[in-house]
Scaffold this active site. Structure first.
Site, PDB file in Angstrom:
ATOM      1  N   LYS A 147       2.027  -9.178   5.514  1.00  0.00           N
ATOM      2  CA  LYS A 147       2.228  -7.754   5.229  1.00  0.00           C
ATOM      3  C   LYS A 147       1.225  -6.970   6.056  1.00  0.00           C
ATOM      4  O   LYS A 147       0.011  -7.120   5.888  1.00  0.00           O
ATOM      5  CB  LYS A 147       2.038  -7.489   3.739  1.00  0.00           C
ATOM      6  CG  LYS A 147       2.210  -6.027   3.383  1.00  0.00           C
ATOM      7  CD  LYS A 147       2.089  -5.797   1.884  1.00  0.00           C
ATOM      8  CE  LYS A 147       2.274  -4.331   1.554  1.00  0.00           C
ATOM      9  NZ  LYS A 147       2.103  -4.082   0.115  1.00  0.00           N
TER      10      LYS A 147
ATOM     11  N   LYS B  76       6.742  -8.152   6.577  1.00  0.00           N
ATOM     12  CA  LYS B  76       6.932  -6.732   6.271  1.00  0.00           C
ATOM     13  C   LYS B  76       6.005  -5.882   7.096  1.00  0.00           C
ATOM     14  O   LYS B  76       4.823  -6.208   7.147  1.00  0.00           O
ATOM     15  CB  LYS B  76       6.652  -6.555   4.777  1.00  0.00           C
ATOM     16  CG  LYS B  76       6.588  -5.145   4.314  1.00  0.00           C
ATOM     17  CD  LYS B  76       6.238  -5.117   2.855  1.00  0.00           C
ATOM     18  CE  LYS B  76       6.104  -3.645   2.472  1.00  0.00           C
ATOM     19  NZ  LYS B  76       5.572  -3.484   1.161  1.00  0.00           N
TER      20      LYS B  76
HETATM   21  C1  PBG Z   1       2.468  -1.886  -2.595  1.00  0.00           C
HETATM   22  C2  PBG Z   1       3.707  -1.911  -1.786  1.00  0.00           C
HETATM   23  C3  PBG Z   1       3.983  -1.122  -0.680  1.00  0.00           C
HETATM   24  C4  PBG Z   1       5.285  -1.410  -0.304  1.00  0.00           C
HETATM   25  C5  PBG Z   1       5.757  -2.392  -1.155  1.00  0.00           C
HETATM   26  N1  PBG Z   1       4.766  -2.711  -2.075  1.00  0.00           N
HETATM   27  C6  PBG Z   1       3.192  -0.080  -0.024  1.00  0.00           C
HETATM   28  C7  PBG Z   1       1.829  -0.344   0.438  1.00  0.00           C
HETATM   29  O1  PBG Z   1       1.391  -1.487   0.578  1.00  0.00           O
HETATM   30  O2  PBG Z   1       1.138   0.653   0.658  1.00  0.00           O
HETATM   31  C8  PBG Z   1       6.001  -0.765   0.840  1.00  0.00           C
HETATM   32  C9  PBG Z   1       7.465  -0.679   0.741  1.00  0.00           C
HETATM   33  C10 PBG Z   1       8.104   0.321   1.639  1.00  0.00           C
HETATM   34  O3  PBG Z   1       7.463   1.033   2.429  1.00  0.00           O
HETATM   35  O4  PBG Z   1       9.342   0.387   1.576  1.00  0.00           O
HETATM   36  N2  PBG Z   1       1.746  -3.066  -2.629  1.00  0.00           N
HETATM   37 ZN    ZN Z   2      -0.219  -2.699  -3.751  1.00  0.00          ZN
END
Ligand code: PBG
Ligand code: ZN
Length: 325
Positions: free
Chosen positions: A193, A246
């Site tokens: 991520k 992601k």
């Molecule tokens: C939080 C989380 C995020 C997303 C999924 N879970 C945002 C972040 O890490 O700030 C992003 C999903 C999206 O942008 O569609 N842990």
């Molecule tokens: Zn988070």
């Protein structure tokens, strides 16, 4: 004798015959934003055609989702009363837990995945707990995360999906689930991520933007790819059943790399910013709606079998239109 690749593009039938990748609704996951209260279905300003749902109106829309071929949901919470350490996330009567129970009761065939993180439950919007010296308090964070995961499992979640990026969380969550009789609940880990600008619309939707600093000390540097493999391999070792990359479209090389190296199913999350970007370009006529198909099939082609996408409600129609070519 000459090689003529266009021979295999001549007719619809021959194009179908040689098609290498397909989209299938079985492998599409639709993310949902839950809010407390009743009678709420409000469009999210940063994400056209995506809604804040209270549980009752979500349940009303699920038959429509099913009609559109959606059989897998990923739940996010939007809680008004946040706590300092996020421990309210494991409240067995909490919003996500209640929603899981109700979906499973009314639509037992629906696969329910619950996002596990602290940012939705913590008042500072961070995915972890900090020590006084502003270092991450990893052990305290892991404890809360595992408790949240267990409470989702107890409520009936099929899969828990930790999105926090803390080292060792898959191991601790797996242990906690196993020790409490939930060996059958899977873990889909947000393994690679990245610290991405493309989460912007989501943070507005989830009210989970960090109130200070950023997430660069726990989410990955967009410049790195080998590190993604290390993260993915660690998560698999710790017990992840599915690994996720992601965002998706800007990280197709990472998906491809993962596909070459690992044997577990790979999921890719086409995130809020990727959705918003394509959505507005299509709505403004800068690209035609086939651009949506192209974005999704590129994710498939790169090696992800599972796609998480805000386009989910449109994909069945897109498949009907595009796959026959
Ligand atoms: C939080 C989380 C995020 C997303 C999924 N879970 C945002 C972040 O890490 O700030 C992003 C999903 C999206 O942008 O569609 N842990
Ligand atoms: Zn988070």
């Amino acid at each position: 004798m000459a090689k003529r690749p266009t021979r295999l593009r001549r007719t619809k039938a021959v194009r179908q015959l040689v098609k290498e990748n397909h989209l299938h609704m079985d492998q599409i996951i639709y993310p949902i934003f839950l809010v407390e209260g009743n009678g709420i279905k409000e469009e999210i300003s940063s994400m056209k055609d995506q809604f804040h749902y209270s549980i009752d109106l979500l349940l009303e829309d699920i038959p429509m989702f099913i009609e559109k071929g959606i059989g897998k949901l990923l739940l996010f919470a939007n809680i008004t009363h946040k706590s300092k350490d996020g421990s309210s996330g494991s409240d067995e009567t909490g919003l996500v837990q209640e929603c899981i129970r109700q979906i499973k009761y009314n639509f037992p065939q629906m696969l329910v995945i619950a996002d596990v993180c602290l940012c939705q439950y913590k008042d500072d919007g961070h995915c972890c707990i900090y020590k006084k010296n502003s270092e991450i308090d990893r052990l305290a964070t892991l404890e809360v995360l595992s408790d949240i995961a267990l409470s989702y499992a107890k409520a009936g979640a099929d899969i828990v999906a930790p999105s926090d990026m803390m080292d060792g969380r898959v191991k601790d969550i797996r242990k906690k689930l196993d020790n409490n009789g939930f060996e059958h609940v899977s873990i889909m880990a947000y393994s690679a991520k990245y610290a991405s600008s493309y989460y912007g619309p989501f943070r507005e939707a989830a009210h989970s933007a960090p109130s200070f600093g950023d997430r660069k000390s726990y989410q990955m540097d967009p410049a790195n790819s080998l590190e993604a493999l290390r993260e993915i391999e660690l998560d698999i070792k710790e017990g992840a059943d599915i690994v996720m990359i992601k965002p998706a479209m800007l990280y197709l090389d990472i998906i491809h790399l993962a596909k070459e190296h690992v044997q577990v199913p790979i999921a890719a999350y086409q995130v809020s910013g990727e959705y918003a970007m394509i959505r507005s370009a299509v709505d403004q006529g800068q690209i035609n709606s086939r651009g949506i198909y192209e974005s999704l099939i590129s994710i498939k082609r790169s090696g992800a079998s599972i796609i998480i996408s805000y386009f989910a409600k449109e994909i069945q129609e897109i498949i009907l239109k595009e796959e026959p070519l």
